[in-house]
Motif scaffolding. Structure first.
Motif, PDB file in Angstrom:
ATOM      1  N   LYS A 366      47.605  -3.639 -11.258  1.00 56.86           N
ATOM      2  CA  LYS A 366      48.295  -4.929 -11.368  1.00 56.86           C
ATOM      3  C   LYS A 366      48.002  -5.602 -12.703  1.00 56.86           C
ATOM      4  CE  LYS A 366      48.568  -6.019  -6.425  1.00 56.86           C
ATOM      5  NZ  LYS A 366      48.193  -6.980  -5.362  1.00 56.86           N
ATOM      6  N   VAL A 367      46.756  -5.439 -13.185  1.00 50.39           N
ATOM      7  CA  VAL A 367      46.411  -5.977 -14.507  1.00 50.39           C
ATOM      8  C   VAL A 367      47.205  -5.253 -15.580  1.00 50.39           C
ATOM      9  CG1 VAL A 367      44.550  -6.173 -16.216  1.00 50.39           C
ATOM     10  CG2 VAL A 367      44.103  -6.761 -13.818  1.00 50.39           C
ATOM     11  N   HIS A 368      47.277  -3.913 -15.494  1.00 57.40           N
ATOM     12  CA  HIS A 368      48.087  -3.146 -16.451  1.00 57.40           C
ATOM     13  C   HIS A 368      49.536  -3.637 -16.452  1.00 57.40           C
ATOM     14  CE1 HIS A 368      44.953  -0.411 -17.448  1.00 57.40           C
ATOM     15  NE2 HIS A 368      44.964   0.275 -16.318  1.00 57.40           N
ATOM     16  N   ALA A 369      50.086  -3.840 -15.280  1.00 57.33           N
ATOM     17  CA  ALA A 369      51.496  -4.244 -15.180  1.00 57.33           C
ATOM     18  C   ALA A 369      51.729  -5.606 -15.821  1.00 57.33           C
ATOM     19  CB  ALA A 369      51.923  -4.266 -13.709  1.00 57.33           C
ATOM     20  N   GLU A 370      50.807  -6.539 -15.618  1.00 57.94           N
ATOM     21  CA  GLU A 370      50.985  -7.869 -16.212  1.00 57.94           C
ATOM     22  C   GLU A 370      50.838  -7.814 -17.727  1.00 57.94           C
ATOM     23  OE1 GLU A 370      49.888 -12.107 -14.551  1.00 57.94           O
ATOM     24  OE2 GLU A 370      48.123 -11.257 -15.543  1.00 57.94           O
ATOM     25  N   ILE A 371      49.897  -7.017 -18.211  1.00 62.32           N
ATOM     26  CA  ILE A 371      49.736  -6.857 -19.663  1.00 62.32           C
ATOM     27  C   ILE A 371      51.010  -6.273 -20.273  1.00 62.32           C
ATOM     28  CG2 ILE A 371      48.508  -5.575 -21.468  1.00 62.32           C
ATOM     29  CD1 ILE A 371      45.982  -5.773 -19.720  1.00 62.32           C
ATOM     30  N   ASP A 372      51.540  -5.241 -19.642  1.00 64.02           N
ATOM     31  CA  ASP A 372      52.753  -4.611 -20.166  1.00 64.02           C
ATOM     32  C   ASP A 372      53.930  -5.584 -20.158  1.00 64.02           C
ATOM     33  OD1 ASP A 372      51.290  -2.326 -20.470  1.00 64.02           O
ATOM     34  OD2 ASP A 372      52.100  -1.326 -18.679  1.00 64.02           O
ATOM     35  N   ARG A 373      54.032  -6.389 -19.126  1.00 62.94           N
ATOM     36  CA  ARG A 373      55.154  -7.319 -19.012  1.00 62.94           C
ATOM     37  C   ARG A 373      55.059  -8.458 -20.021  1.00 62.94           C
ATOM     38  NH1 ARG A 373      54.350  -8.387 -14.242  1.00 62.94           N
ATOM     39  NH2 ARG A 373      53.411 -10.464 -14.336  1.00 62.94           N
ATOM     40  N   VAL A 374      53.868  -8.980 -20.260  1.00 62.40           N
ATOM     41  CA  VAL A 374      53.704 -10.172 -21.116  1.00 62.40           C
ATOM     42  C   VAL A 374      53.475  -9.795 -22.578  1.00 62.40           C
ATOM     43  CG1 VAL A 374      52.291 -12.225 -21.544  1.00 62.40           C
ATOM     44  CG2 VAL A 374      52.822 -11.520 -19.189  1.00 62.40           C
ATOM     45  N   ASP A 384      47.147 -17.392 -26.700  1.00 65.39           N
ATOM     46  CA  ASP A 384      48.426 -17.980 -26.295  1.00 65.39           C
ATOM     47  C   ASP A 384      49.033 -17.248 -25.105  1.00 65.39           C
ATOM     48  OD1 ASP A 384      48.252 -19.854 -28.310  1.00 65.39           O
ATOM     49  OD2 ASP A 384      49.400 -18.649 -29.748  1.00 65.39           O
ATOM     50  N   ASP A 385      48.599 -15.992 -24.880  1.00 64.55           N
ATOM     51  CA  ASP A 385      49.118 -15.218 -23.744  1.00 64.55           C
ATOM     52  C   ASP A 385      48.500 -15.636 -22.418  1.00 64.55           C
ATOM     53  OD1 ASP A 385      50.765 -13.496 -25.316  1.00 64.55           O
ATOM     54  OD2 ASP A 385      48.957 -12.421 -25.945  1.00 64.55           O
ATOM     55  N   ARG A 386      47.372 -16.259 -22.480  1.00 68.77           N
ATOM     56  CA  ARG A 386      46.616 -16.530 -21.252  1.00 68.77           C
ATOM     57  C   ARG A 386      47.401 -17.334 -20.207  1.00 68.77           C
ATOM     58  NH1 ARG A 386      40.651 -19.421 -21.221  1.00 68.77           N
ATOM     59  NH2 ARG A 386      40.353 -19.485 -18.962  1.00 68.77           N
ATOM     60  N   PRO A 387      48.101 -18.422 -20.577  1.00 71.47           N
ATOM     61  CA  PRO A 387      48.853 -19.162 -19.544  1.00 71.47           C
ATOM     62  C   PRO A 387      49.934 -18.333 -18.857  1.00 71.47           C
ATOM     63  CG  PRO A 387      48.636 -20.459 -21.557  1.00 71.47           C
ATOM     64  CD  PRO A 387      48.200 -19.068 -21.894  1.00 71.47           C
ATOM     65  N   ASN A 388      50.381 -17.268 -19.523  1.00 72.60           N
ATOM     66  CA  ASN A 388      51.438 -16.423 -18.961  1.00 72.60           C
ATOM     67  C   ASN A 388      50.894 -15.225 -18.180  1.00 72.60           C
ATOM     68  OD1 ASN A 388      53.443 -18.034 -20.271  1.00 72.60           O
ATOM     69  ND2 ASN A 388      53.002 -16.935 -22.196  1.00 72.60           N
ATOM     70  N   MET A 389      49.557 -15.179 -18.041  1.00 67.97           N
ATOM     71  CA  MET A 389      48.931 -14.036 -17.360  1.00 67.97           C
ATOM     72  C   MET A 389      47.995 -14.533 -16.254  1.00 67.97           C
ATOM     73  SD  MET A 389      48.160 -11.649 -20.718  1.00 67.97           S
ATOM     74  CE  MET A 389      47.773 -10.209 -19.734  1.00 67.97           C
ATOM     75  N   PRO A 390      48.558 -15.201 -15.235  1.00 66.60           N
ATOM     76  CA  PRO A 390      47.706 -15.795 -14.192  1.00 66.60           C
ATOM     77  C   PRO A 390      46.910 -14.767 -13.402  1.00 66.60           C
ATOM     78  CG  PRO A 390      50.021 -15.863 -13.554  1.00 66.60           C
ATOM     79  CD  PRO A 390      49.988 -15.454 -14.990  1.00 66.60           C
ATOM     80  N   TYR A 391      47.488 -13.592 -13.160  1.00 66.64           N
ATOM     81  CA  TYR A 391      46.768 -12.600 -12.347  1.00 66.64           C
ATOM     82  C   TYR A 391      45.551 -12.068 -13.095  1.00 66.64           C
ATOM     83  CZ  TYR A 391      45.739  -8.822  -9.157  1.00 66.64           C
ATOM     84  OH  TYR A 391      45.095  -7.989  -8.259  1.00 66.64           O
ATOM     85  N   SER A 495      42.409  -6.526 -24.160  1.00 65.51           N
ATOM     86  CA  SER A 495      42.516  -5.470 -25.181  1.00 65.51           C
ATOM     87  C   SER A 495      42.149  -4.106 -24.598  1.00 65.51           C
ATOM     88  CB  SER A 495      41.607  -5.792 -26.369  1.00 65.51           C
ATOM     89  OG  SER A 495      42.036  -6.956 -27.046  1.00 65.51           O
ATOM     90  N   LEU A 496      41.052  -4.046 -23.857  1.00 64.36           N
ATOM     91  CA  LEU A 496      40.595  -2.774 -23.316  1.00 64.36           C
ATOM     92  C   LEU A 496      41.572  -2.217 -22.287  1.00 64.36           C
ATOM     93  CD1 LEU A 496      36.765  -3.471 -22.906  1.00 64.36           C
ATOM     94  CD2 LEU A 496      37.862  -1.984 -24.587  1.00 64.36           C
ATOM     95  N   PHE A 497      42.085  -3.074 -21.403  1.00 68.16           N
ATOM     96  CA  PHE A 497      42.987  -2.580 -20.359  1.00 68.16           C
ATOM     97  C   PHE A 497      44.424  -2.427 -20.860  1.00 68.16           C
ATOM     98  CE2 PHE A 497      39.366  -3.813 -17.843  1.00 68.16           C
ATOM     99  CZ  PHE A 497      39.311  -2.796 -16.894  1.00 68.16           C
ATOM    100  N   GLN A 498      44.727  -2.995 -22.001  1.00 67.65           N
ATOM    101  CA  GLN A 498      46.005  -2.715 -22.647  1.00 67.65           C
ATOM    102  C   GLN A 498      46.003  -1.272 -23.177  1.00 67.65           C
ATOM    103  OE1 GLN A 498      46.660  -4.496 -26.528  1.00 67.65           O
ATOM    104  NE2 GLN A 498      48.817  -4.893 -26.049  1.00 67.65           N
TER     105      GLN A 498
END
Length: 534
Positions: A366-374, A384-391, A495-498
């Motif tokens: 789920k973390v991978h999916a949110e990183i890929d989407r945002v 600046d990405d943090r507010p768009n990555m609640p999970y 960065s690591l999970f991206q």
């Protein structure tokens, strides 16, 4: 057998008959001599065992009177004479032992650990009452034999009190902010360090390895702010210092350190691992003194480059009261506190993050999916990405909560007699907040013993803050590097999970129990990295 000599009543000296005139002090000396003779004859009559018995009874009475609790003092288990409850403590999981005691004695209870009586606070409400509502009364630190030996006076950031602490904390927070904390320049430096770390991980070429380079990468961030430069991961001196830091963290949570704190006058003469604490401190402070020496050699007060330079400006260019703490000894000890706090806690948290997401691969996905989407794969993450990555944000917070990095907060001391939770806390009493009891409080968390990112998500999947989330403590002594730590945790984790998917060795069972030192540390584990995109 009775004594061959005795002093009859008519031969005893009456102190009331002695003159107080200076010229008659011969009589006073004679009285003292006769009193001593009486004791000697008494001891002779009792024999050696009797004398020992009297001495032991005297020590018992003295110990009882010294440690007698005032009316209204919090309850607790009965302490043994001289040693108190120290041998009842669970050295491996003291935070668990203490939270269980709270179930018996309530959320405020007392223990005696050697020479020290400590009041323990359990649960969010009572800890908030002490640290926030009565924060001014519980802001100082009590005496510690270890601190007295390492910090030699009212010095440093973490252990100083009063005017020194206020001046040094204000200066440090302001200086760290000036040199990047919360700014874009620091964010870029963290991202650059992330790239260095990922290159090291890629260099493992698919082999399992212990993620020790996390320590080097995180430490380099505070090094850049305090020393003005980073270190190569292969730098031998740097790696030795990190080793000594880790050793301090491990040993200060051990029974050796507890024994030294409880019986310093005895332990300082005995062999044991407690001596390694002080030798490790000497190595680290020696390293910091060399950094200070290099700074002084090319110091330009018109162009301070980092924290040490800014401190030297305060020493050389400005007038301060001696109690403000602006001297060369204190810049070394302040740097020690920053070096330790800025390295160990964030590193340990990142190790827990890897461990939990390897343990629960569905959450990692789920973390991978949110990183890929945002963010995708074409750019590095930013704050600046943090507010768009609640999970992902919720996962990081849950790692901090369940990871429970600092299960026991730093000791506090009551500045005056006060009432807390219906009990009397006398002036000078040592108080220990059990942060575990807040982060696992059953009245504050839906599933306190489970890894559940939903604790930080509302019904719409948006991030929500929780009042009982106190991994950085609370009140006036709240961690001064909280903003830096939050930035590091987000950027390093994303960065690591991206870049990678992480897994354990096939068939290996990952332990979530942890080792309790001065922080709670995962048991050693190895990771496998799988590059997600080429």
């Amino acid at each position: 057998m009775t004594p061959t000599c005795c002093i009859t009543q008519e031969h005893k000296l009456d102190p009331s008959t002695l003159s107080t005139d200076p010229n008659t002090q011969t009589q006073t000396h004679m009285h003292k001599i006769l009193s001593a003779m009486q004791l000697l004859w008494l001891f002779e009559g009792l024999g050696f065992k009797g004398v020992l018995l009297i001495i032991f009874v005297f020590l018992l009475i003295a110990d009882y009177l010294k440690n007698r609790k005032p009316s209204g003092y919090p309850p607790g288990p009965f302490p043994l004479p001289f040693v108190g409850n120290i041998f009842s403590m669970d050295a491996e999981e003291p935070h668990i032992y203490l939270t269980k005691l709270a179930e018996v004695y309530g959320n405020i209870f007392g223990l005696r650990l050697g020479r020290d009586n400590i009041v323990f606070l359990n649960g969010y409400k009572i800890i908030r009452e002490a640290l926030v509502v009565q924060g001014e009364n519980f802001v100082d630190r009590p005496y510690s034999p270890t601190v007295a030996r390492v910090y030699a006076g009212n010095r440093g950031l973490f252990f100083s009190n009063g005017q020194t602490w206020k001046k040094q904390r204000r200066f440090t927070v302001s200086t760290l902010r000036h040199f990047g904390q919360g700014k874009k320049t620091l964010e870029l430096a963290i991202c650059e360090e992330c790239r260095n770390l990922m290159e090291e991980m890629e260099g493992q070429k698919g082999e399992a390895f212990d993620p020790t380079h996390l320590n080097s990468a995180v430490s380099n961030i505070i090094c850049q702010m305090v020393f003005g430069h980073r270190f190569d991961y292969s730098d031998d001196t740097f790696q030795r210092m990190l080793h000594y830091l880790s050793q301090i963290v491990h040993l200060e949570g051990s029974i050796w350190h507890q024994l030294y704190e409880a019986f310093p006058s005895i332990m300082k003469h005995l062999p044991g691992r407690h001596n390694d604490i002080f030798s490790s401190y000497r190595h680290v402070t020696g390293f910091l003194k060399e950094e200070l020496k290099r700074h002084k050699e090319n110091f330009d007060p018109a162009d301070p480059r980092d924290y040490i330079d800014a401190f030297l400006v305060e020493i050389t260019e400005r007038t301060h009261d001696p109690d403000d703490g602006f001297d060369e000894a204190n810049v070394v000890l302040n740097s020690l506190d920053l070096f330790m706090a800025g390295t160990e806690t964030t590193t340990i948290t990142l190790r827990w993050a890897l461990l939990y997401l390897m343990k629960y691969p569905h959450i990692q996905e789920k973390v991978h999916a949110e990183i890929d989407r945002v963010i995708g794969q074409s750019r590095a993450p930013s704050m600046d990405d943090r507010p768009n990555m609640p999970y992902t944000d919720a996962v990081i917070h849950e790692v901090q909560r369940l990871g429970n990095i600092v299960p026991l907060n730093g000791l506090r001391m009551a500045a005056k007699d006060t009432a807390l939770g219906g009990y009397f806390i006398p002036k000078g009493a040592a108080v220990m907040p059990i942060l575990t009891s807040v982060l696992y409080d059953k009245s504050e968390w839906e599933t306190p013993d489970e890894f559940n990112p939903g604790h930080f998500l509302d019904s719409e999947g948006k991030f929500r803050r929780r009042d009982a989330f106190l991994p950085f403590s609370a009140g006036k002594r709240i961690c001064s590097g909280e903003q830096l730590a939050r930035m590091e945790l987000f950027l390093f984790t994303v960065s690591l999970f991206q870049k990678f998917r992480f897994s354990a060795l096939e068939g290996e069972e990952l332990s979530l129990k942890g080792i309790v030192a001065s922080g709670r540390i995962p048991y050693p584990f190895k990771i496998l990295t799988h590059t997600r995109y080429q």
